[in-house]
Design an enzyme around this catalytic site. Structure first.
Site, PDB file in Angstrom:
ATOM      1  CB  VAL A 124      48.033  47.939  57.596  1.00 25.42           C
ATOM      2  CG1 VAL A 124      48.120  49.387  57.118  1.00 25.42           C
ATOM      3  CG2 VAL A 124      48.782  47.018  56.629  1.00 25.42           C
ATOM      4  N   PRO A 125      48.564  49.278  60.967  1.00 25.63           N
ATOM      5  CG  PRO A 125      50.281  50.329  62.143  1.00 25.63           C
ATOM      6  CD  PRO A 125      50.008  49.504  60.919  1.00 25.63           C
ATOM      7  CB  CYS A 126      43.870  51.702  60.511  1.00 25.63           C
ATOM      8  SG  CYS A 126      43.017  50.150  60.822  1.00 25.63           S
ATOM      9  CG  HIS A 127      45.351  49.800  66.151  1.00 26.63           C
ATOM     10  ND1 HIS A 127      45.855  48.960  65.174  1.00 26.63           N
ATOM     11  CD2 HIS A 127      46.276  49.856  67.119  1.00 26.63           C
ATOM     12  CE1 HIS A 127      47.042  48.507  65.568  1.00 26.63           C
ATOM     13  NE2 HIS A 127      47.320  49.049  66.747  1.00 26.63           N
ATOM     14  NE  ARG A 128      50.615  50.728  66.258  1.00 30.43           N
ATOM     15  CZ  ARG A 128      51.570  49.960  65.752  1.00 30.43           C
ATOM     16  NH1 ARG A 128      52.338  50.407  64.768  1.00 30.43           N
ATOM     17  NH2 ARG A 128      51.768  48.750  66.228  1.00 30.43           N
TER      18      ARG A 128
END
Length: 175
Positions: free
Chosen positions: A136-140
């Site tokens: 779940v790409p919170c780094h984006r």
């Protein structure tokens, strides 16, 4: 966070450090780097979730996160169980899933997308509490103007993930 009572866990080494994984019967409930902020207490000590290295979701998640971080996989194909969050957190996490690989957004843009333009701080808090890092790409999610801001797994990992996905900000990154 409220995790399902049938949650089990496993650990796997990756290119960015050891990862702790947790799953329920419904799917992956957690993916955390060792040392990450907001680790659930149930990972260690009394009351820790049982270890189950044979759990099919945990086995698939371990393989997929290693492949993703090694650059041989471009997306995750795992059942996710995001039921431990509040309805607002779940909405934010679902919005994160819509950010394409190689793309980024800002906390403000996420708040507007969710119809809550004044809730930028609440969106930031929900992003920071995302229990399923990388998949779940919170780094984006970047700060306003594309600034590289906080990441529960640490800014060096966020930078590495963005570079892996070829979406690193064009300005110099912090050391």
């Amino acid at each position: 966070m409220q995790y399902p009572p049938d949650t089990v866990q496993a650990r796997t080494p990756t290119a960015l450090g050891d990862v702790r994984l947790a799953a329920s019967a419904r799917g992956l409930v957690g993916l955390w780097f060792d040392g990450q902020r907001h680790l659930p207490a149930e990972l260690d000590g009394p009351g820790a979730w049982p270890t189950d290295d044979a759990h099919p979701v945990l086995r698939a998640a371990a393989a997929q996160v290693r492949e993703y971080l090694d650059g041989t996989r471009t997306r995750f194909d795992l059942p996710l169980d995001l039921s431990g969050g509040t309805p607002f957190q779940q909405a934010v996490w679902q919005a994160l899933l819509a950010i394409p690989r190689g793309g980024t957004t800002t906390y403000g843009a996420l708040a507007r997308q969710l119809g809550r333009p004044a809730a930028v701080r609440a969106v930031g808090a929900a992003v920071g509490r995302n229990p399923i890092s990388v998949a779940v790409p919170c780094h984006r999610v970047l700060g306003s103007g594309g600034a590289l801001t906080g990441y529960a797994g640490g800014l060096p990992r966020k930078t590495a993930l963005l570079r892996l996905e070829a979406s690193a900000p064009s300005h110099p990154l912090p050391a």
